[in-house]
Design an enzyme around this catalytic site. Structure first.
Site, PDB file in Angstrom:
ATOM      1  N   LYS A  41     -44.344 -18.259  16.338  1.00  0.00           N
ATOM      2  CA  LYS A  41     -42.957 -17.321  16.867  1.00  0.00           C
ATOM      3  C   LYS A  41     -43.575 -17.727  18.366  1.00  0.00           C
ATOM      4  O   LYS A  41     -42.458 -16.854  18.690  1.00  0.00           O
ATOM      5  CB  LYS A  41     -43.776 -15.860  16.041  1.00  0.00           C
ATOM      6  CG  LYS A  41     -43.551 -15.561  14.581  1.00  0.00           C
ATOM      7  CD  LYS A  41     -44.233 -14.382  14.078  1.00  0.00           C
ATOM      8  CE  LYS A  41     -43.911 -14.507  12.617  1.00  0.00           C
ATOM      9  NZ  LYS A  41     -44.031 -13.145  11.972  1.00  0.00           N
TER      10      LYS A  41
ATOM     11  N   LYS B 175     -35.417 -25.028   7.443  1.00  0.00           N
ATOM     12  CA  LYS B 175     -35.498 -23.690   7.329  1.00  0.00           C
ATOM     13  C   LYS B 175     -34.918 -22.349   7.773  1.00  0.00           C
ATOM     14  O   LYS B 175     -35.064 -22.125   8.941  1.00  0.00           O
ATOM     15  CB  LYS B 175     -38.075 -23.237   7.191  1.00  0.00           C
ATOM     16  CG  LYS B 175     -37.523 -22.089   6.306  1.00  0.00           C
ATOM     17  CD  LYS B 175     -38.796 -20.779   7.179  1.00  0.00           C
ATOM     18  CE  LYS B 175     -39.342 -19.478   6.948  1.00  0.00           C
ATOM     19  NZ  LYS B 175     -40.187 -19.758   7.113  1.00  0.00           N
TER      20      LYS B 175
ATOM     21  N   LYS C  99     -34.213 -16.472  11.184  1.00  0.00           N
ATOM     22  CA  LYS C  99     -33.135 -15.869  12.553  1.00  0.00           C
ATOM     23  C   LYS C  99     -33.589 -16.433  13.642  1.00  0.00           C
ATOM     24  O   LYS C  99     -32.918 -16.717  14.652  1.00  0.00           O
ATOM     25  CB  LYS C  99     -33.777 -14.761  12.629  1.00  0.00           C
ATOM     26  CG  LYS C  99     -32.811 -13.653  11.484  1.00  0.00           C
ATOM     27  CD  LYS C  99     -33.728 -12.066  11.203  1.00  0.00           C
ATOM     28  CE  LYS C  99     -33.332 -11.505  10.290  1.00  0.00           C
ATOM     29  NZ  LYS C  99     -33.617 -11.784   9.228  1.00  0.00           N
TER      30      LYS C  99
END
Length: 322
Positions: free
Chosen positions: A110, A190, A193
């Protein structure tokens, strides 16, 4: 069998959310005692706009119900309506080794994709462990990329049991559907968002068409056979098409004589047809906000009744309260 799963309200749902987690969760609600929640505490690590978060929560509740969630067969609630989650998370954090969190790939991924590093983002797996453990969950349906979080949850539960008494917390098990555990996005990675490669569940027709027609392809001539291996078009079509229709597209790939534009149009029609009943249900729910509010309120009440019992057990074990 008690089942637990949650989804972050980080934006509109995409078909990766549906096939990677929701479809399995919807089937499991008929197999055991299911607890499904909207993970708005978790979403605070990436959303710092109160109005946007409230809107996302509302959309997620409607979308989940539209896709077949049955509040008569499961407990559906908003995470922040059950504050016991955060209290248990703090207690768990006092025995969670730093090294365990440092090995979690989600935090690194992230941050690498632009989310600001914060304590909340780093400690995300501990709150996730609390989400699971507070309901004595037996099964946690997750995508393959989330399997590590369930393993971390088990490690934390083992540490708590070793420290405060065996049997204090139940060890959950992941349930992974390997065939759809990772749904490919429009760019072959994958679907996520953060990658900007999603196909939304309830996208407007024009935008849906644009997303699908933008899927990159190679320069194989129309008359030549197309490579089947690694095709995003085929991988996505398999999710929404009947076995016969999917095999027909594979055969057309291998035979040649048809261009990628034709295959993309078939994919577009397949996605449109598959989700058409959900679109109709969603429109009904949007027109009945009182029903959605009632479902979430009743779900929170049921969830808290269970969460309080687990938290009280833990508080007694660790020495909190009388």
């Amino acid at each position: 069998m008690r089942i637990l799963s949650g989804l972050q309200p980080s934006g509109r749902l995409h078909i990766g959310n549906y096939f990677g987690m929701m479809e399995a969760a919807l089937k499991l609600q008929h197999e055991g005692e299911a607890f499904y929640f909207i993970a708005d505490y978790h979403s605070l690590t990436s959303i710092h706009d109160g109005k946007a978060l409230r809107s996302n929560v509302r959309d997620l509740a409607i979308d989940f119900l539209a896709c077949g969630l049955d509040p008569e067969k499961c407990v559906f609630f908003r995470q922040s309506d059950v504050p016991e989650h955060t209290e248990l998370s703090w207690i768990l954090s006092t025995v969670t080794p730093m090294g365990l969190l440092e090995r979690c790939h989600s935090y690194k991924d992230k941050v690498a994709n632009g989310i600001s590093a914060s304590h909340g983002l780093f400690a995300y797996p501990v709150l996730m462990a609390a989400d699971i453990l507070i309901y004595d969950a037996d099964v946690v349906p997750v995508g393959r990329d989330q399997k590590q979080h369930v393993e971390v949850t088990r490690d934390i539960a083992i540490k708590m049991n070793e420290t405060f008494g065996q049997g204090l917390l139940k060890l959950p098990n992941p349930r992974i559907r390997e065939e759809t555990a990772v749904v490919l996005g429009t760019d072959g990675r994958k679907m996520s968002k953060s990658y900007g490669n999603t196909i939304q569940l309830f996208e407007e027709p024009a935008k849906l068409k644009k997303a699908i027609m933008s899927i990159p392809t190679d320069s194989t001539p129309v008359e030549s056979p197309k490579p089947v291996e690694g095709s995003s078009i085929l991988a996505l079509y398999q999710l929404v098409a009947s076995p016969a229709d999917y095999e027909a597209m594979v055969a057309d790939f291998e035979a040649g004589g048809k261009g990628y534009g034709d295959f993309k149009k078939r994919l577009l029609q397949g996605i449109t047809d598959y989700f058409a009943p959900f679109r109709e249900k969603r429109a009904e729910l949007v027109a009945n906000p009182e029903y959605v509010n009632k479902v979430l309120a009743e779900g929170a009440e049921k969830a808290r009744a269970v969460a309080r019992k687990t938290l009280e057990r833990v508080r007694q074990a660790v020495g909190l309260g009388d």
